[in-house]
Structures are given as structure tokens and as C-alpha cells.
Design a protein around this motif. Structure first.
Motif, short mmCIF file in Angstrom:
data_model
loop_
_atom_site.label_atom_id
_atom_site.label_comp_id
_atom_site.label_asym_id
_atom_site.label_seq_id
_atom_site.Cartn_x
_atom_site.Cartn_y
_atom_site.Cartn_z
N TYR A 118 40.98 31.78 40.17
CA TYR A 118 40.63 31.21 41.47
C TYR A 118 39.41 30.32 41.30
O TYR A 118 38.62 30.48 40.38
N HIS B 259 45.49 41.46 43.44
CA HIS B 259 45.94 41.90 44.76
C HIS B 259 46.79 43.15 44.62
O HIS B 259 47.57 43.29 43.69
N ILE C 80 46.24 34.16 47.80
CA ILE C 80 45.04 33.72 47.07
C ILE C 80 44.83 32.22 47.22
O ILE C 80 43.70 31.76 47.42
N PHE D 107 42.09 43.37 47.64
CA PHE D 107 41.79 42.33 46.67
C PHE D 107 40.47 42.66 45.98
O PHE D 107 39.52 43.10 46.62
N LYS E 146 37.85 40.93 42.71
CA LYS E 146 37.65 39.77 41.85
C LYS E 146 36.50 39.99 40.89
O LYS E 146 35.62 40.82 41.12
#
Length: 169
Positions: A88, A100, A120, A138, A140
Motif C-alpha cells: 500500500y 485483511h 485496500i 486490517f 499493517k
């Protein structure tokens, strides 16, 4: 349903936990980590390849923050392209990898066959908010190695009784 696990520096899921995650979610696995020099990712549609990588590099990975994902395919083919974590980039320059868990109902139709990838994409372009939990969980890891959950995780004991965070058990 998929599973996400995150581990801060010095912590990792146990091999048994990773094996159970893989057996329950057999449609692809990936790991992203920051080794102090940069962000890296390994992912395969064959979970065995990712598990082999993790076990071969156990000590190195344990010394870094990690984001791990095992996929249960609900949307999109079983292939590496649909295997998390996904890259991302945000408008503010932040970039990294995101994973996810769940079904992003509002994003089942879109550019990709994968609801996760569509959600996303909408998030990174500012078209949706993924923090309310309605589209799943989610997590990250960014370019500095900072792990962030956009939705609250559960904390369980991992290897050596050190905490890890998971999307579900």
C-alpha cells in the motif's frame, strides 16, 4: 475466515500456532517484516513455502516486527497475486504492507476479484475508512517497521510466552 498475526520485535507465534493457522487457512500465506534496513515480504499461494521460509529464518524474523497472514479464499483465485500482505501507499507518503481478515462486503465488486484488494485500494485512495470493523480486520506494517491494527486485535501468548496479536483464534 483468514487470520492475521502480528509480532513485535522479540516475539513470534509458535510453530504449532503457525501450523494451525495454515491448516485452517490453506489458500496462501505471507509475511512482511522490517529488519532495521528496510521492509521485506515473502508470500506464496502454497502455505508450505511460506512456513518453510519462516522456520528457516526463525531467529532473524523473531528479531524484527512481523505481519503474518494465512488466507482462506472467499473472493478471487488461489494464487500469489491474491495472497496477503498487499503493498500500500498513502497520499502522505507512508507505504508498507497490509493484510485483511474477513469479507469486505462493500468491496466484493471492483477492479480486482479480491474483496480485500478492492477495500485496500479504496482505503489508500481515501474512498473508505477501514477502522470501523464493518469490512473485517486490517493490520499493517509501514516502511519504518511500525505495526498498526486499523481494527482492534486479540492478544494471545506466542513463542516463549511473549504476546502476539491476532485477528481471530
Amino acid at each position: 475466515m483468514c487470520v492475521i498475526a502480528t509480532a513485535e520485535t522479540g516475539s513470534m507465534p509458535t510453530i504449532d500456532q503457525l501450523t494451525r493457522m495454515s491448516e485452517t487457512n490453506p489458500d496462501g500465506a505471507g509475511i512482511a517484516w522490517h529488519d532495521g534496513n528496510g521492509l521485506h515480504r515473502v508470500r506464496h499461494s502454497d502455505n508450505g513455502k511460506t512456513l518453510a521460509f519462516i522456520t528457516e529464518h526463525w531467529n532473524e524474523l523473531k528479531a524484527t516486527p512481523c505481519l503474518i497472514h494465512f488466507r482462506l479464499a472467499t473472493h478471487g483465485a488461489v494464487n500469489t497475486e491474491n495472497t496477503h500482505p498487499f503493498r500500500y501507499t498513502l497520499a502522505n507518503g507512508e507505504h508498507g504492507y497490509i493484510a485483511h481478515n474477513g469479507i469486505a462486503q462493500k468491496h466484493t465488486n471492483g477492479r480486482y476479484a479480491s474483496d480485500s484488494r478492492n477495500a485496500i485500494l479504496a482505503w489508500q485512495t481515501g474512498q473508505t475508512d477501514l477502522t470501523d470493523g464493518t469490512q473485517g480486520k486490517f493490520a499493517k506494517i509501514d516502511q519504518t517497521g511500525r505495526i498498526e491494527w486499523l481494527t482492534p486485535p486479540q492478544t494471545i501468548e506466542g513463542a516463549e510466552d511473549k504476546p502476539i496479536q491476532v485477528s481471530n483464534t
